[in-house]
Design an enzyme around this catalytic site. Structure first.
Site, short mmCIF file in Angstrom:
data_model
loop_
_atom_site.label_atom_id
_atom_site.label_comp_id
_atom_site.label_asym_id
_atom_site.label_seq_id
_atom_site.Cartn_x
_atom_site.Cartn_y
_atom_site.Cartn_z
N ASP A 12 -0.72 4.71 0.22
CA ASP A 12 1.01 5.00 0.44
C ASP A 12 1.94 4.28 0.30
OD1 ASP A 12 2.59 5.63 2.49
OD2 ASP A 12 2.05 4.25 3.94
N ASP A 107 4.98 11.02 0.33
CA ASP A 107 4.65 9.78 -0.71
C ASP A 107 3.11 8.85 0.01
OD1 ASP A 107 5.80 8.96 2.50
OD2 ASP A 107 5.69 6.66 1.30
N GLU A 108 2.49 10.24 0.73
CA GLU A 108 0.92 10.04 1.38
C GLU A 108 0.31 10.53 0.89
OE1 GLU A 108 2.43 8.80 5.11
OE2 GLU A 108 0.81 8.71 6.32
#
Ligand code: TTP
Length: 366
Positions: A12, A107-108
């Site tokens: 993350d 983003d994860e």
């Protein structure tokens, strides 16, 4: 597969949009920086760096309030194309270690590295290396959690944020989970946490006092998941071909709609956009439910959804959505800040013909 056999990493990025903006403009480093909508347009904060978080600012806060908390706050408009490009760069790093990547958002992602031979097959070393390489290639920091399943890996990645790594080995699961506040469990929001508190449950250790039958009685189908999570179990595989579960269109109004009488005239625009979006994917998904979402002037929100008859001919009927909106509005009877309409979706494709991933549950705004 047993928990002990799997090696899952949850990665993350730290304050993603803000980190990318600061990378583009290093003069911003050290200042409180947020990305989001402007205060004069009733915008909200998408994210902010840790300097801004020290003032109590967080995602989804009204920008005008954020500026009150921190008058020096620098608010930047988002640059989604840039974030997508950075996301692609980061995914290229992931792909060097495994094909089993499940993106949750730009983003994860979850990575299943059980079969990766790099770094002597050590998930901890792989996570360490990924963090270093992302920093080198993208100049942003990522936090990572390593564990035998997705649920624990996700909690672990948050444990030492920002720029942190946390590993939960098989032997540590019991201790790690016992002390975990139930609020940290995926799917336990404010309402469920309050209900759990009423029955004396604040940690997973407390939760373990209840049998599976008790959990099902209290929480329906979610009871089984809670029962498993309280024991550190999560059999869910890393799903490369994650499919979307809903589609929606929403709008935050520059001025609140004063009451329900102002809602009907807003619906056709939203429904037209919903139709445009759904027609792009209607060969792959059927509509199982229709819903209306309302965020009130005090930022509380409610969603009212109803089952939809298969092949409903008037899927977008404004009158139907007005009916839903009226019932939803009556729950609080306050001015309306945001109005949304959407469909819950039912996948029409068999699992083996599923196409490559949708990066995240997109919310279309108009
Ligand atoms: P998150 O991963 O939830 O948060 P973050 O990366 O900003 O910060 P953290 O270090 O705490 O993980 O969200 C990823 C991006 O998604 C975030 O940078 C901006 C965007 N976002 C929104 O636009 N609105 C929101 O309400 C949230 C939570 C995130």
């Amino acid at each position: 597969m047993q928990n002990s056999e799997r090696k899952i990493i949850h990665v993350d990025c730290d304050c993603f949009y803000a980190s990318v903006e600061i990378r583009e403009n290093p003069d911003l480093r050290g200042h409180p920086v947020a990305v989001g909508g402007m205060p004069d347009r009733r915008g909200v904060i998408a994210t902010c760096n840790y300097e801004a978080r020290a003032f109590g600012i967080h995602s989804a806060m009204a920008s005008v309030y954020a500026c009150k908390l921190c008058p020096d706050l620098i608010i930047l408009k988002p640059h989604f194309d840039l974030y997508k490009a950075v996301s692609r760069d980061i995914h290229r790093v992931f792909a060097d270690y495994t094909d089993l990547i499940e993106p949750l958002s730009l983003d994860e992602a979850y990575l299943d590295v059980s079969d990766c031979k790099k770094c002597h097959g050590s998930a901890t070393l792989i996570a360490r290396e990924i963090r270093v390489r992302v920093k080198e290639t993208s100049q942003i920091t990522v936090s990572a959690g390593v564990a035998p399943n997705k649920f624990l890996a996700k909690i672990a990645s948050d444990w030492n944020k920002p720029d942190g790594l946390c590993v939960v080995t098989h032997d540590q699961i019991d201790h790690f989970v016992r002390q975990l506040p139930v609020r940290k469990l995926h799917g336990v929001g404010k309402a469920t946490a309050a209900r759990l508190k009423q029955i004396g449950v604040e940690t997973c250790e407390d939760l373990r006092r209840f049998s599976l039958v008790d959990m099902n009685q209290h929480f329906g189908s979610f009871g089984g998941r809670l029962y498993e999570m309280a024991r550190g179990l999560d059999p869910r595989p890393v799903e490369v071909n994650r499919r979307r579960k809903s589609i929606s269109v929403e709008n935050t109004y520059d001025n609140d709609l004063p009451d329900i009488s102002a809602v009907p005239e807003q619906l056709p625009t939203l429904l037209n956009e919903l139709q445009t979006q759904y027609e792009k994917i209607n060969k792959e998904y059927a509509v199982s439910k229709r819903f209306v979402k309302i965020k009130f002037s005090d930022f509380t929100q409610t969603t009212l959804e109803e089952l939809c008859i298969l092949n409903e001919p008037s899927l977008y009927a404004p009158d139907y959505f007005v009916g839903l909106a009226v019932r939803a509005w009556r729950r609080a009877e306050k001015p309306v800040r945001l109005l949304g309409v959407g469909f819950r979706l039912h996948d029409l494709k068999p699992p083996d013909s599923q196409e490559q991933l949708e990066l995240f549950e997109k919310q279309y705004s108009c």
